[in-house]
Scaffold this active site. Structure first.
Site, PDB file in Angstrom:
ATOM      1  N   GLY A  10       0.835  -1.203   0.000  1.00  0.00           N
ATOM      2  CA  GLY A  10       0.000   0.000   0.000  1.00  0.00           C
ATOM      3  C   GLY A  10       0.866   1.248   0.000  1.00  0.00           C
ATOM      4  O   GLY A  10       1.754   1.397   0.830  1.00  0.00           O
ATOM      5  N   GLY A  11       0.588   2.127  -0.949  1.00  0.00           N
ATOM      6  CA  GLY A  11       1.356   3.363  -1.070  1.00  0.00           C
ATOM      7  C   GLY A  11       0.469   4.582  -0.964  1.00  0.00           C
ATOM      8  O   GLY A  11       0.571   5.513  -1.738  1.00  0.00           O
ATOM      9  N   ALA A  14       0.134   6.520   4.511  1.00  0.00           N
ATOM     10  CA  ALA A  14       0.779   5.727   5.556  1.00  0.00           C
ATOM     11  C   ALA A  14       1.924   4.912   4.974  1.00  0.00           C
ATOM     12  O   ALA A  14       3.048   4.940   5.492  1.00  0.00           O
ATOM     13  CB  ALA A  14      -0.251   4.815   6.223  1.00  0.00           C
ATOM     14  N   GLY A  15       1.659   4.197   3.894  1.00  0.00           N
ATOM     15  CA  GLY A  15       2.678   3.340   3.297  1.00  0.00           C
ATOM     16  C   GLY A  15       3.872   4.137   2.792  1.00  0.00           C
ATOM     17  O   GLY A  15       5.022   3.730   2.959  1.00  0.00           O
ATOM     18  N   SER A 251     -16.522  18.106   1.213  1.00  0.00           N
ATOM     19  CA  SER A 251     -15.680  18.145   2.412  1.00  0.00           C
ATOM     20  C   SER A 251     -16.310  18.975   3.527  1.00  0.00           C
ATOM     21  O   SER A 251     -17.039  19.937   3.295  1.00  0.00           O
ATOM     22  CB  SER A 251     -14.328  18.749   2.058  1.00  0.00           C
ATOM     23  OG  SER A 251     -13.635  19.093   3.223  1.00  0.00           O
ATOM     24  N   ARG A 298     -19.026  14.800  13.206  1.00  0.00           N
ATOM     25  CA  ARG A 298     -19.670  14.143  12.069  1.00  0.00           C
ATOM     26  C   ARG A 298     -20.848  13.260  12.434  1.00  0.00           C
ATOM     27  O   ARG A 298     -21.854  13.257  11.736  1.00  0.00           O
ATOM     28  CB  ARG A 298     -18.644  13.284  11.371  1.00  0.00           C
ATOM     29  CG  ARG A 298     -17.640  14.153  10.721  1.00  0.00           C
ATOM     30  CD  ARG A 298     -16.682  13.367   9.929  1.00  0.00           C
ATOM     31  NE  ARG A 298     -15.882  14.360   9.240  1.00  0.00           N
ATOM     32  CZ  ARG A 298     -14.806  14.123   8.550  1.00  0.00           C
ATOM     33  NH1 ARG A 298     -14.384  12.896   8.444  1.00  0.00           N
ATOM     34  NH2 ARG A 298     -14.163  15.099   7.971  1.00  0.00           N
ATOM     35  N   GLU A 404      -5.432   3.840   7.527  1.00  0.00           N
ATOM     36  CA  GLU A 404      -6.856   3.601   7.761  1.00  0.00           C
ATOM     37  C   GLU A 404      -7.143   2.134   8.062  1.00  0.00           C
ATOM     38  O   GLU A 404      -8.143   1.810   8.709  1.00  0.00           O
ATOM     39  CB  GLU A 404      -7.682   4.074   6.555  1.00  0.00           C
ATOM     40  CG  GLU A 404      -9.170   3.997   6.848  1.00  0.00           C
ATOM     41  CD  GLU A 404     -10.049   4.698   5.828  1.00  0.00           C
ATOM     42  OE1 GLU A 404      -9.531   5.542   5.073  1.00  0.00           O
ATOM     43  OE2 GLU A 404     -11.243   4.397   5.800  1.00  0.00           O
ATOM     44  N   ARG A 414     -14.104   9.344  14.093  1.00  0.00           N
ATOM     45  CA  ARG A 414     -12.911  10.113  13.753  1.00  0.00           C
ATOM     46  C   ARG A 414     -13.244  11.588  13.580  1.00  0.00           C
ATOM     47  O   ARG A 414     -14.232  11.931  12.938  1.00  0.00           O
ATOM     48  CB  ARG A 414     -12.317   9.594  12.456  1.00  0.00           C
ATOM     49  CG  ARG A 414     -11.219  10.461  11.901  1.00  0.00           C
ATOM     50  CD  ARG A 414     -10.616   9.870  10.656  1.00  0.00           C
ATOM     51  NE  ARG A 414     -11.468   9.950   9.499  1.00  0.00           N
ATOM     52  CZ  ARG A 414     -11.438  10.965   8.626  1.00  0.00           C
ATOM     53  NH1 ARG A 414     -10.637  11.993   8.803  1.00  0.00           N
ATOM     54  NH2 ARG A 414     -12.229  10.969   7.579  1.00  0.00           N
ATOM     55  N   SER A 419      -7.226  12.018  10.133  1.00  0.00           N
ATOM     56  CA  SER A 419      -6.795  10.766   9.521  1.00  0.00           C
ATOM     57  C   SER A 419      -5.505  10.939   8.729  1.00  0.00           C
ATOM     58  O   SER A 419      -4.590  10.125   8.822  1.00  0.00           O
ATOM     59  CB  SER A 419      -7.893  10.230   8.612  1.00  0.00           C
ATOM     60  OG  SER A 419      -7.383   9.192   7.834  1.00  0.00           O
TER      61      SER A 419
HETATM   62  C1  LIG Z   1     -13.345  11.694  -0.109  1.00  0.00           C
HETATM   63  C2  LIG Z   1     -12.511  11.626   1.130  1.00  0.00           C
HETATM   64  C3  LIG Z   1     -12.026  12.782   1.724  1.00  0.00           C
HETATM   65  C4  LIG Z   1     -11.229  12.731   2.867  1.00  0.00           C
HETATM   66  N1  LIG Z   1     -10.764  13.898   3.423  1.00  0.00           N
HETATM   67  C5  LIG Z   1      -9.979  13.838   4.535  1.00  0.00           C
HETATM   68  C6  LIG Z   1      -9.457  15.028   5.124  1.00  0.00           C
HETATM   69  O1  LIG Z   1      -9.704  16.131   4.649  1.00  0.00           O
HETATM   70  N2  LIG Z   1      -8.671  14.923   6.208  1.00  0.00           N
HETATM   71  C7  LIG Z   1      -8.353  13.706   6.750  1.00  0.00           C
HETATM   72  O2  LIG Z   1      -7.611  13.683   7.729  1.00  0.00           O
HETATM   73  N3  LIG Z   1      -8.825  12.565   6.211  1.00  0.00           N
HETATM   74  C8  LIG Z   1      -9.623  12.594   5.113  1.00  0.00           C
HETATM   75  N4  LIG Z   1     -10.107  11.431   4.571  1.00  0.00           N
HETATM   76  C9  LIG Z   1      -9.624  10.136   5.067  1.00  0.00           C
HETATM   77  C10 LIG Z   1      -8.248   9.842   4.491  1.00  0.00           C
HETATM   78  O3  LIG Z   1      -8.157  10.331   3.184  1.00  0.00           O
HETATM   79  C11 LIG Z   1      -7.917   8.380   4.429  1.00  0.00           C
HETATM   80  O4  LIG Z   1      -8.253   7.776   5.632  1.00  0.00           O
HETATM   81  C12 LIG Z   1      -6.436   8.191   4.191  1.00  0.00           C
HETATM   82  O5  LIG Z   1      -6.037   8.864   3.027  1.00  0.00           O
HETATM   83  C13 LIG Z   1      -6.067   6.731   4.099  1.00  0.00           C
HETATM   84  O6  LIG Z   1      -4.701   6.624   3.750  1.00  0.00           O
HETATM   85  P1  LIG Z   1      -3.966   5.251   3.761  1.00  0.00           P
HETATM   86  O7  LIG Z   1      -2.530   5.529   3.566  1.00  0.00           O
HETATM   87  O8  LIG Z   1      -4.341   4.474   4.966  1.00  0.00           O
HETATM   88  O9  LIG Z   1      -4.559   4.422   2.544  1.00  0.00           O
HETATM   89  P2  LIG Z   1      -4.902   4.788   1.024  1.00  0.00           P
HETATM   90  O10 LIG Z   1      -4.513   6.136   0.624  1.00  0.00           O
HETATM   91  O11 LIG Z   1      -6.288   4.344   0.823  1.00  0.00           O
HETATM   92  O12 LIG Z   1      -3.934   3.819   0.225  1.00  0.00           O
HETATM   93  C14 LIG Z   1      -4.092   2.438   0.228  1.00  0.00           C
HETATM   94  C15 LIG Z   1      -3.003   1.831  -0.595  1.00  0.00           C
HETATM   95  O13 LIG Z   1      -3.094   0.425  -0.505  1.00  0.00           O
HETATM   96  C16 LIG Z   1      -3.074  -0.154  -1.770  1.00  0.00           C
HETATM   97  N5  LIG Z   1      -3.854  -1.397  -1.687  1.00  0.00           N
HETATM   98  C17 LIG Z   1      -5.128  -1.567  -1.254  1.00  0.00           C
HETATM   99  N6  LIG Z   1      -5.470  -2.869  -1.347  1.00  0.00           N
HETATM  100  C18 LIG Z   1      -4.407  -3.524  -1.831  1.00  0.00           C
HETATM  101  C19 LIG Z   1      -4.142  -4.879  -2.167  1.00  0.00           C
HETATM  102  N7  LIG Z   1      -5.056  -5.843  -2.020  1.00  0.00           N
HETATM  103  N8  LIG Z   1      -2.922  -5.177  -2.666  1.00  0.00           N
HETATM  104  C20 LIG Z   1      -1.977  -4.232  -2.858  1.00  0.00           C
HETATM  105  N9  LIG Z   1      -2.175  -2.943  -2.549  1.00  0.00           N
HETATM  106  C21 LIG Z   1      -3.369  -2.599  -2.043  1.00  0.00           C
HETATM  107  C22 LIG Z   1      -3.632   0.879  -2.695  1.00  0.00           C
HETATM  108  O14 LIG Z   1      -3.154   0.678  -4.005  1.00  0.00           O
HETATM  109  C23 LIG Z   1      -3.066   2.152  -2.078  1.00  0.00           C
HETATM  110  O15 LIG Z   1      -1.764   2.382  -2.547  1.00  0.00           O
HETATM  111  C24 LIG Z   1     -10.923  11.477   3.436  1.00  0.00           C
HETATM  112  C25 LIG Z   1     -11.424  10.315   2.859  1.00  0.00           C
HETATM  113  C26 LIG Z   1     -12.241  10.378   1.734  1.00  0.00           C
HETATM  114  C27 LIG Z   1     -12.848   9.132   1.205  1.00  0.00           C
END
Ligand SMILES: Cc1cc2nc3c(=O)[nH]c(=O)nc-3n(C[C@H](O)[C@H](O)[C@H](O)COP(=O)(O)OP(=O)(O)OC[C@H]3O[C@@H](n4cnc5c(N)ncnc54)[C@H](O)[C@@H]3O)c2cc1C
Ligand code: SF4
Ligand code: SF4
Ligand code: FES
Lengths: 654, 283
Positions: A10-11, A14-15, A251, A298, A404, A414, A419
């Site tokens: 995952g990139g 966090a990743g 948002s 929220r 997440e 949250r 996040s």
């Molecule tokens: C529309 C929207 C608006 C938001 N706005 C805000 C905000 O303003 N402020 C805030 O704090 N939070 C916000 N959030 C929440 C926040 O964006 C997310 O919680 C956060 O970006 C998650 O990041 P992450 O690094 O955990 O995962 P993600 O960014 O979801 O990345 C997941 C990664 O895992 C990879 N992956 C997934 N499954 C697999 C698999 N099976 N095999 C290989 N790779 C895989 C994907 O390719 C991706 O690279 C928002 C969320 C949404 C939906």
């Protein structure tokens, strides 16, 4: 360069944060992602990222209050040491992102500008136009590209993580993944494997999440033995634009910048909204919550909008539930500067300009507070032990989870803009922890050649048998739609036990049916049909955990709202009567906390989730009732404070 | 409801898709009949096609492969050529497309990138080009060193639009100077070897407006600037800015309205000065 290697799956924020920190420490990384990491779901985040800052500090804010708002907003369900550490790191995280080139909006004098988000009284939120997530992700993506050029990162983009490789002791020694183009399946040796795969929105069919947010990676770990925490806590965002393929987020910053939520007092008033005079508009959030107004947290905003439409019948439209979110009283120039991007989205997908017309919005599934269970080690100060190899380790040795897809930081609900912070913070903080972990290991995962080969072979066999299953009667896309409908009805804003029971049956039935899905494509090249079917099958264990967790939890907490178990308002009007009721109220509150102030911890038995409960570390901020909008709140608060003062030698810091 | 030329409401419409089973295979067309619903976009059309997996003549077929992610035009995944025009499919609303032609929508993969399958193309060259121009801020490390450089509102407002580039490739599809580079995979070639060979082939070809604009973005950043020379070398080298014929097609198709020709102008001037300095014994 270290001879040991980490596999990051995952990139998103966090990743990538974790990857770049590991590279800085000289640890090579294999980075596996479904999509090119620059396209990860984190790009969707619009609103911003929180930290206490110089401006708020002078108004009395502090890291402590950021911690306090976060756990209060989360209804005290999160373990506090990770939250405390995060709140204290937050200003540093934003400074780092600033140095990495994130174009945060600026004040006239050139400092980082801030806005206010829900659930706090301070302007803590830094933002970059209306695409904060995109800008943060790009900054991290650029750093990882830099390490890729230097040879420390190998990216495997368009690869699907199929599961961890476990040795005879149940410890993780790598990951199996499949190339989405060539369909090749192979093992990646990893002395530690970090799961950073984001949220599971697709379990609900349509949500605000991106199309790769299937939760499949977390589910595959869950099925391999990793525990899953707090599944039932799913945040429904109050303001989304209803659409056929996706529920696009509007948002919270729209409210942060002064957006007002209202409905016409006359049900389904047919006049154009701008011609309805103020007196005939019901600004229900402002009226019901004078202190926070449109910026209530929220869960409250969601329930109120739901209530206005469903129970009070005041939806703006008859056939489609929605309320107005109005920005038209703000100047166009200011809107363009601060909210340009999100307003463009509305205009682009709805064909209406929100600068001149109030938007129509309704709640949508948005975020999972729950996720893979992960450990941590507290220090003596209520924060985290730096460098602890236990930090974010799942119940499987060497397997970590961040972002997440883990269950920390956000408790039962949250707060907006927390996040992005928790993702970057945990990625950065984990780096040195993994370094210590790797240094403590004997041997390397790469030496486990037989184990790795076996794991790949096992997945290859599973894949082959799936491809051979032609002629199955079920269509995976239709089953997915049904799953989404069931989940959205039973396990979102308002939850009832009879509905949840029925939903569990239905989800189990769909699970069985999904096992006999037929494939319309049995090819061995870029077969999206088989990959979707795999992801669908893996949605069920999590869907079951969500429903079962919700069914068992007989209380209201944060996003989990069961009206049959809600705490009443006070009804007495005289002080003595009120006082007595408040005492009773507090007794009941304490009793409920004894029973339910606990994390849900699930394990998977191959067909059903099994649930146990775990005490929550509330060592910094003692739990207190969340009283937004309750009649008699002042009296309850008074009684509660007296009890706290009595029970602890140290006065509570509120 | 959308009406056709005779004033009849559209109940269904045809979608013609240019398909290709694998890299190097011959492309072919298939037509699908899709029921009309309000509020559709090209993504929901492709979802419907995947669900039915049947052509308009009732022949069973495989679902069309395509790329998508955010569905709100911010991830850059879903670029394709729709009715002859390159754009994001998530923001291509069916009602608008049917206004142009109530009968039919055509979908094709981008032509400047190797096709993986159907509408999925391999855009790794765009990411490679970001490596070529060192599109990052060269910070010392990730320790806490205090705030970043103070920047004016004006600087932020110039940088931000460039930073919104989502690597979608529309500009490259439209650019007459950006030509397809496709290498056939050799038998027994490993992933790493193939990637390496592609990378080397890309490195001498035109960078294109997307990467040029990113070089400009980082050369304007107070810390990014410290590596400006390296980026200008890349822009002055083979496949650099001199290849641009100033046709301005790129800026017209960018879904994020990035001022690409302004970036190209700034890059051109900077490269000229850079070269003069080099001639007169500068760095
Ligand atoms: C529309 C929207 C608006 C938001 N706005 C805000 C905000 O303003 N402020 C805030 O704090 N939070 C916000 N959030 C929440 C926040 O964006 C997310 O919680 C956060 O970006 C998650 O990041 P992450 O690094 O955990 O995962 P993600 O960014 O979801 O990345 C997941 C990664 O895992 C990879 N992956 C997934 N499954 C697999 C698999 N099976 N095999 C290989 N790779 C895989 C994907 O390719 C991706 O690279 C928002 C969320 C949404 C939906
Ligand atoms: S201006 Fe240059 S980069 Fe843009 S389309 Fe024309 S030739 Fe290509
Ligand atoms: S410059 Fe515009 S068209 Fe080109 S890749 Fe970036 S966003 Fe796409
Ligand atoms: S799906 Fe992300 S840009 Fe279209």
């Amino acid at each position: 360069m270290s001879k040991r290697k980490v596999v990051v799956v995952g990139g998103g924020l966090a990743g990538l944060a974790c990857t770049m920190k590991l590279c800085e420490l000289g640890i090579p990384v294999d980075l596996i992602s479904l999509v090119p990491v620059k396209r990860s779901h984190s790009v969707c985040a619009q609103g911003g990222i929180n930290s206490c800052n110089d401006q708020t500090r002078q108004l009395g804010d502090s890291e402590w209050l950021h911690l306090d708002d976060t756990v209060y907003g989360g209804d005290f369900l999160q373990h506090q040491p990770p939250v405390k550490e995060m709140a204290y790191w937050a200003p540093k995280v934003i400074e780092l992102m600033d140095r990495l080139g994130v174009p945060f909006n600026r004040t006239e004098e050139g400092y980082i500008d801030r806005r206010r988000f829900g659930g706090t009284l301070y302007k803590r939120t830094a933002f970059a136009g209306a695409t904060t997530g995109q800008q943060l992700l790009y900054a991290l993506d650029e750093q990882v590209r830099r390490w890729e050029s230097a040879g420390l990162v190998n990216k495997y983009e368009y690869w699907d993580f199929l599961g961890p490789v476990l040795d005879g002791n149940g410890a993780c020694r790598g990951a199996v993944a499949q190339n989405l183009a060539t369909m090749e399946i192979r093992s990646f040796a990893g002395d530690a494997v970090v799961i950073a795969t984001g949220g599971p929105g697709l379990i609900y069919g349509r949500s605000t999440m991106s199309m790769m947010c299937t939760g499949s990676a977390a589910s595959r770990c869950f099925q391999a033995g990793a525990k899953y925490g707090n599944p039932e806590f799913i945040q429904v965002h109050p303001t989304a634009i209803p659409g056929a393929d996706k529920l696009r987020l509007m948002s919270e910053s729209a409210r942060g910048e002064g957006g007002r939520v209202w409905v016409p007092r006359t049900p389904q008033d047919t006049r154009p909204p701008k011609s309805i005079p103020d007196a005939e508009r019901y600004y229900f959030l402002e009226e019901r919550y004078p202190k926070y107004g449109n910026l209530v947290p929220r869960d409250i905003a969601t329930r109120e909008i739901f209530d206005i439409c469903v129970n009070e019948g005041l939806s703006v439209e008859k056939d489609r539930l929605c309320v107005y979110l109005d920005l038209t009283h703000i100047s166009k120039a200011e809107l363009d500067r601060k909210l340009g991007g999100i307003l463009d989205i509305y205009e682009k997908f709805q064909g209406v300009d929100p600068r001149t017309n109030p938007m129509k919005i309704f709640p949508a599934v948005h975020y999972s507070m729950g996720g893979l269970w992960a450990d941590y080690e507290a220090n003596g100060d209520g924060g985290l032990q730096a460098g602890s190899p236990r930090y974010q380790q799942t119940s499987v040795e060497n397997l970590y989870a961040i972002g997440e897809c883990d269950y920390h930081y956000h408790g039962a609900n949250r707060l907006g803009a927390n996040s992005l912070l928790s993702c970057i913070f945990s990625g950065l903080f984990l780096g040195p922890c993994l370094q210590n972990k790797l240094n403590s290991q004997k041997g390397t995962a790469a030496e486990q050649t037989a184990l790795l080969a076996d794991a790949a072979r096992e997945h290859q066999e599973r894949h082959n048998s799936l491809l051979q299953r032609t002629g199955g009667s079920e269509n995976p896309y239709l089953i997915h739609r049904e799953l989404g409908d069931v989940m959205t009805k039973a396990a979102t804003v308002v939850r009832r036990n009879d509905q949840l029971k029925a939903a569990y049956e239905k989800v189990s039935e769909l699970h069985d049916r999904a096992r006999s899905c037929g494939l319309s494509d049995t090819g061995q090249w870029t077969n999206q049909n088989v990959m979707f079917t795999k992801a669908l099958l893996d949605m069920f264990p999590l869907a079951k955990a969500i429903v079962k967790g919700a069914l068992q939890r007989d209380e209201c907490r944060g996003a989990h709202y069961k009206p049959d178990f809600s705490m009443p308002s006070l009804s007495a009007t005289d002080p003595a009567g009120q006082r007595a009721e408040a005492e009773q109220w507090c007794d009941r509150f304490e009793e409920n906390n004894r029973k339910w102030l606990k994390s849900t911890v699930c394990s998977y038995d191959g067909n059903h989730p099994q649930i146990t409960y775990e005490d929550v570390d509330t060592s910094s901020v003692p739990p207190r009732p969340r009283l937004y909008g309750l009649v008699g709140a002042d009296m309850i608060e008074k009684v509660w404070k007296e009890r706290l003062a009595k029970s602890s030698a140290q006065p509570a810091r509120v | 409801m959308i009406k056709d030329a005779y004033g009849h409401s559209v109940k269904s419409f045809q979608v013609r898709v240019q398909r290709q089973d694998a890299p190097g295979a011959a492309p072919y067309w298939q037509t699908f009949n899709v029921e009309y619903e309000p509020d559709m976009n090209v993504i929901s059309v492709l979802q419907k096609i995947a669900t039915m997996s049947r052509t308009s003549t009732g022949k069973e077929t495989t679902p069309v492969a395509w790329d998508c992610g955010c569905l709100e035009e911010v991830c850059g995944s879903c670029t394709m050529v729709i009715n002859g025009r390159v754009r994001q499919s998530c923001s291509a609303l069916v009602d608008r497309l049917l206004e142009d032609n109530p009968r039919e929508i055509t979908l094709q993969p981008m032509s400047k990138f190797p096709v993986v399958r159907d509408l999925v193309v391999d855009r790794s060259r765009m990411f490679r080009n970001l490596q070529r121009v060192k599109a990052w801020v060269p910070v010392d490390g990730y320790a806490d060193m205090g705030a970043g450089p103070r920047q004016s509102r004006g600087e932020q407002e110039t940088a931000y639009p460039l930073s919104e580039c989502m690597t979608c490739g529309c500009c490259l599809e439209a650019c007459p100077q950006f030509l397809k580079v496709e290498l056939e995979r050799k038998p027994n070639e490993s992933d790493a070897e193939y990637k390496q060979r592609c990378g080397e082939a890309y490195d001498t070809e035109f960078l294109g407006p997307q990467a040029i604009s990113q070089a400009v973005l980082f050369n304007a950043h107070p810390t990014g600037k410290m590596m400006a020379g390296d980026r200008l070398d890349a822009l002055a080298g083979p496949g650099g800015i001199q290849v641009c014929g100033n046709a301005q097609n790129c800026v017209a198709v960018c879904p994020k309205h990035i001022p690409l020709t302004t970036s190209i102008g700034r890059a051109g001037r900077a490269v000229t000065i850079h070269k003069i300095k080099q001639i007169f014994g500068g760095s």
